[in-house]
Design a protein around this motif. Structure first.
Motif, PDB file in Angstrom:
ATOM      1  N   SER A  94      42.970  47.420  34.544  1.00 46.46           N
ATOM      2  CA  SER A  94      42.213  46.260  35.018  1.00 46.46           C
ATOM      3  C   SER A  94      43.032  45.415  35.992  1.00 46.46           C
ATOM      4  N   SER A  95      42.341  44.835  36.961  1.00 45.12           N
ATOM      5  CA  SER A  95      43.005  43.929  37.908  1.00 45.12           C
ATOM      6  C   SER A  95      43.431  42.633  37.217  1.00 45.12           C
ATOM      7  N   HIS A  96      42.903  42.413  35.995  1.00 44.36           N
ATOM      8  CA  HIS A  96      43.235  41.199  35.237  1.00 44.36           C
ATOM      9  C   HIS A  96      44.387  41.433  34.255  1.00 44.36           C
ATOM     10  N   TYR A  97      44.942  42.648  34.241  1.00 45.40           N
ATOM     11  CA  TYR A  97      45.942  43.015  33.228  1.00 45.40           C
ATOM     12  C   TYR A  97      47.157  42.084  33.253  1.00 45.40           C
ATOM     13  N   ASP A  98      47.701  41.840  34.451  1.00 45.81           N
ATOM     14  CA  ASP A  98      48.907  41.007  34.569  1.00 45.81           C
ATOM     15  C   ASP A  98      48.641  39.564  34.112  1.00 45.81           C
TER      16      ASP A  98
END
Length: 306
Positions: free
Chosen positions: A147-151
């Motif tokens: 996911s692009s939201h992982y970080d």
């Protein structure tokens, strides 16, 4: 001039009334397409309260239609934009369960996390919402590793861990602050029993040693020797892990005083030594061995740092 001002006010009132009248007309309407278009118009204008109410009124009307997931998603999103995080979180949670395969689902999961994040409290207060948020974030990261939201989720987890660690440390330290040194020592020991990786570990060990020293210092004479030995043990635990700590100087001074006190009552003959209990002898032997081990360890660290 005065007439002009009056006409201006009348025009503004008329405009506001007209807008309100249009909104009320749309709300009462059974025209699904009109409501759907008006809801997006209000959303795009940043009028989220009105868009939320219109989208919500469409939920039952849109059941079974292709736009059903869109209506429910934007109902939640409008509440989120209004910063009504409790309502939005409930909306997103319902959406995720009803539409697990919707193209909006991943974003809905992340926005639910954002709602939970915004609903947490600073470390001094109840951390139940923090633990709930951490659980949901963990599930999201496991299910969506790409996911692009992982970080961002990872950063939230780190922030929450720091908050929980501080909560645990500060709660135990409170006993030290109110000078209940026995309770402080017990509570601080438990902090590391529950989480050995607490990021405030150095502070926890430092205050553990301080608490045991001050507990011994304020004890009756008959109990002081035993309690100073506990402090010496805590002192070695601290310097063993943090030999170069800035806090060591203070503990070194207390250690010298504790050693001086315990040596005053050391037996001077074989007959006096025989009077020591087996438990006391074992404790002294253990501490002596530990002291030698820590001295060698500190010397090795200094040698390697040269």
């Amino acid at each position: 001039m005065r007439i002009g001002k009056i006409l201006g006010i009348v025009a503004i009132v008329s405009l506001v009334t007209s807008c309100a009248s249009y909104y009320e007309t749309v709300m009462r309407s059974t025209d699904v397409d009109l409501k759907y278009k008006a809801a997006f118009d209000y959303y795009n204008q940043g009028k989220y309260r009105r868009s939320a109410e219109l989208f919500e009124s469409l939920i039952l009307l849109m059941q079974g239609l292709p736009q059903e997931d869109t209506v429910q998603y934007y109902t939640a999103l409008s509440n989120y934009k209004m910063r009504d995080y409790v309502t939005a979180e409930s909306n997103f949670d319902k959406f995720i369960n009803v539409f697990p395969r919707s193209p909006f689902t991943e974003d809905a999961k992340f926005l639910r996390i954002k709602c939970l994040y915004e609903s947490t409290y600073r470390y001094e207060l109840d951390q139940t919402p923090t633990r709930k948020a951490m659980t949901v974030i963990g599930e999201f990261m496991y299910e969506n590793p790409a996911s692009s939201h992982y970080d961002e989720c990872n950063a939230m987890i780190s922030e929450f861990k720091e908050r929980l660690d501080r909560k645990s440390f500060e709660s135990a330290k409170l006993y030290y602050t109110i000078e209940d040194y026995q309770a402080a020592h017990y509570a601080l020991k438990n902090v590391l029993k529950e989480n050995a990786d607490n990021i405030y570990r150095e502070d926890v060990l430092y205050y553990t040693a301080l608490a045991s020293y001050k507990y011994a210092l304020n004890s009756i004479f008959e109990k002081q020797r035993e309690r100073y030995l506990t402090f010496i043990d805590d002192y070695y635990n601290f310097i063993g892990e943090y030999p170069e700590s800035r806090k060591r100087k203070e503990l070194d001074a207390y250690y010298e005083k504790a050693i001086s006190f315990t040596k005053k009552d050391e037996p001077k003959s074989e007959s006096e030594a025989a009077e020591l209990t087996k438990e006391q002898m074992r404790e002294m032997e253990r501490l002596n061995k530990k002291a030698m081990k820590e001295v060698k360890k500190s010397a090795k660290i200094k040698e390697e740092s040269k």
